[in-house]
Design a protein around this motif. Sequence first.
Motif, PDB file in Angstrom:
ATOM      1  N   ASP A  66       0.802  -1.226   0.000  1.00 42.05           N
ATOM      2  CA  ASP A  66       0.000   0.000   0.000  1.00 42.05           C
ATOM      3  C   ASP A  66       0.833   1.272   0.000  1.00 42.05           C
ATOM      4  O   ASP A  66       0.272   2.381   0.085  1.00 42.05           O
ATOM      5  N   TYR A  97       0.209   6.768  -0.078  1.00 43.67           N
ATOM      6  CA  TYR A  97      -0.393   5.661   0.674  1.00 43.67           C
ATOM      7  C   TYR A  97      -1.790   5.388   0.131  1.00 43.67           C
ATOM      8  O   TYR A  97      -2.610   6.297  -0.012  1.00 43.67           O
ATOM      9  N   ARG A  98      -2.071   4.118  -0.186  1.00 47.28           N
ATOM     10  CA  ARG A  98      -3.377   3.764  -0.715  1.00 47.28           C
ATOM     11  C   ARG A  98      -4.098   2.751   0.188  1.00 47.28           C
ATOM     12  O   ARG A  98      -5.012   2.063  -0.248  1.00 47.28           O
ATOM     13  N   GLY A  99      -3.682   2.681   1.439  1.00 46.37           N
ATOM     14  CA  GLY A  99      -4.316   1.783   2.395  1.00 46.37           C
ATOM     15  C   GLY A  99      -5.509   2.434   3.071  1.00 46.37           C
ATOM     16  O   GLY A  99      -5.832   3.606   2.845  1.00 46.37           O
ATOM     17  N   GLU A 100      -6.157   1.679   3.953  1.00 44.40           N
ATOM     18  CA  GLU A 100      -7.350   2.168   4.637  1.00 44.40           C
ATOM     19  C   GLU A 100      -7.062   2.599   6.067  1.00 44.40           C
ATOM     20  O   GLU A 100      -7.947   3.146   6.735  1.00 44.40           O
ATOM     21  N   ARG A 101      -5.861   2.358   6.557  1.00 48.71           N
ATOM     22  CA  ARG A 101      -5.525   2.729   7.934  1.00 48.71           C
ATOM     23  C   ARG A 101      -4.679   3.996   7.936  1.00 48.71           C
ATOM     24  O   ARG A 101      -5.125   5.039   7.503  1.00 48.71           O
ATOM     25  N   SER A 102      -3.456   3.901   8.428  1.00 49.11           N
ATOM     26  CA  SER A 102      -2.571   5.062   8.444  1.00 49.11           C
ATOM     27  C   SER A 102      -1.124   4.607   8.252  1.00 49.11           C
ATOM     28  O   SER A 102      -0.788   3.437   8.460  1.00 49.11           O
ATOM     29  N   SER A 188      -3.048   8.949   5.609  1.00 54.02           N
ATOM     30  CA  SER A 188      -4.269   8.175   5.795  1.00 54.02           C
ATOM     31  C   SER A 188      -5.059   8.240   4.495  1.00 54.02           C
ATOM     32  O   SER A 188      -4.600   8.814   3.498  1.00 54.02           O
ATOM     33  N   ALA A 189      -6.263   7.672   4.518  1.00 53.59           N
ATOM     34  CA  ALA A 189      -7.099   7.717   3.318  1.00 53.59           C
ATOM     35  C   ALA A 189      -7.458   9.151   2.957  1.00 53.59           C
ATOM     36  O   ALA A 189      -7.609   9.488   1.781  1.00 53.59           O
ATOM     37  N   ASN A 192      -3.318  11.257   1.693  1.00 53.18           N
ATOM     38  CA  ASN A 192      -2.594  10.071   1.240  1.00 53.18           C
ATOM     39  C   ASN A 192      -1.276  10.365   0.542  1.00 53.18           C
ATOM     40  O   ASN A 192      -0.685   9.464  -0.058  1.00 53.18           O
TER      41      ASN A 192
END
Length: 246
Positions: A66, A97-102, A188-189, A192
């Motif tokens: 991610d 960042y392409r994740g859902e958290r941080s 974060s989302a 990002n």
Amino acid sequence: MTQSAYRTLKRLVLAFAVTSLLSHPDITLSKGKNKIPAVRWAEGNPGCTFSRGDDGKYRYGLWADDAGVVAAVDAQELEKVHRRHERFFAVLITVRYRGERSLDVSTENITLEFVNHFQVVETALDPDHFAEKVQNDADTLNDQTARWVERHPEQREQKEAYVRAFLKDSAELQEFVGKNSLRPTRLSAGTNEVSGWVLFSVDSKWISGWKKQEEFVLRVPVAGKVFEFPFRLPPKAGETILRKRE
């Protein structure tokens, strides 16, 4: 020494070595235990990109899971190093960042290896400390010049003109570092991406005399991995980039 005595001594040495390792297990395990896994940029590999921008920069991109890192280097960076009052090598780094958290982004352990100069490794300069050094150097030059002019008034105009230009460059550099340096942040989302310049000192006795083509390895720790960017400047010997006029 007889053959029997030699075998006995050999067994004793081996037993001592085994006992030492058992009583100090970190001797055999620490080297690999704490090593951060690395992902390495290579042209044509999945997740790896390369481009030549009309802003005069080469860009190397690398994705792993991610997290993605883009390292941009000015095509004229080698020439610019020697024109600066404060000598440093600059790289523009973007982390996505392409994740859902941080994802926490730190600048503390970013390094640049000067492959052609005894593989010297420099850690990124702390922007606040560097800006303070720039100001201190400017103040020192100003004081030294004032004392020089007192003893050599005939050189006042020449010396003061140089100091004015130096102080102007120093002020612009401090402003640039303060506004444009890569800073620790949390992605974060919703937020990002972060981008900023990272500077590396070249004030080492081992770093001198640029070659026509230099080799480097930039290492950026992100998301539990080290993103490695081996690159040459220029990528091809004699290559130049035509910059777009603003």
